[in-house]
Design an enzyme around this catalytic site. Sequence first.
Site, short mmCIF file in Angstrom:
data_model
loop_
_atom_site.label_atom_id
_atom_site.label_comp_id
_atom_site.label_asym_id
_atom_site.label_seq_id
_atom_site.Cartn_x
_atom_site.Cartn_y
_atom_site.Cartn_z
N ASP A 2 0.86 -1.19 0.00
CA ASP A 2 0.00 0.00 0.00
C ASP A 2 0.90 1.24 0.00
O ASP A 2 1.86 1.30 0.77
CB ASP A 2 -0.91 -0.03 1.25
CG ASP A 2 -2.03 0.98 1.16
OD1 ASP A 2 -1.74 2.18 0.97
OD2 ASP A 2 -3.20 0.59 1.28
N HIS A 20 -10.04 -5.62 -2.80
CA HIS A 20 -8.71 -5.78 -2.21
C HIS A 20 -8.84 -6.05 -0.71
O HIS A 20 -9.72 -5.52 -0.05
CB HIS A 20 -7.81 -4.56 -2.44
CG HIS A 20 -8.40 -3.25 -2.02
ND1 HIS A 20 -9.35 -2.58 -2.77
CD2 HIS A 20 -8.19 -2.48 -0.92
CE1 HIS A 20 -9.68 -1.46 -2.16
NE2 HIS A 20 -8.99 -1.37 -1.02
#
Length: 134
Positions: free
Chosen positions: A32, A92
Site C-alpha cells: 500500500d 482488495h
Amino acid sequence: MENEVCIFCKITKGEIPCYKVFEDNNFLAFLDITPKNKGHTLLIPKKHYRWVWEVEEDYSKVSNKIANALKKTFATDWVVSFVMGQDVPHAHIHFVPRFDETDGHGPLIDISKTVNLSKEEMEDIAKKIQDSLE
Ligand code: AMP
Ligand code: ZN
C-alpha cells in the site's frame, strides 16, 4: 473483465508501477502506498470486481500465503487484515503487520495514521516479503 479507469486494473496491466510482493495467475499483492505500518500489503484479484465478496477465485489460500510471509518477514504473529473498499473500487484485502502497541497504533489500528517510508525502504520491504513467501 477489466475496468479502464480503475487504478488497480492499471497496476495489474503494468501501466502503473507498484512494489510487488507476489503474483500468480489470479492474484497480485503489492505494498500500500500509504502504509499504516511497515509491510502493509494489498491483495487483489487480477480480474476486476468491485467488492471482495464478488470475487470468484479462491481468496483464502493466497491470503494465508501473504499473511504467513508477513509474519515471517516481521517476526510477528500479529497480522491484521481488513476490507474497506471506500477509496479504490477494485476488490482488495489489506494486511497490516503489527509489532506492539507502541508501533504508532494502540490495541486497534488507527486508520488515520500512516508511516512515511522512502522508495528505497518500500523496495527493500517488498523484496524481504517476496523472500519470505513459501
Ligand atoms: P480502500 O479502498 O478504502 O480500502 O483504500 C484503498 C487503499 O489503496 C488505500 O490504503 C490507499 O493507500 C491504497 N492505494 C491507492 N492507490 C494505490 C497505489 N497506486 N498503489 C498502492 N496502494 C494504493
Ligand atoms: Zn479494477
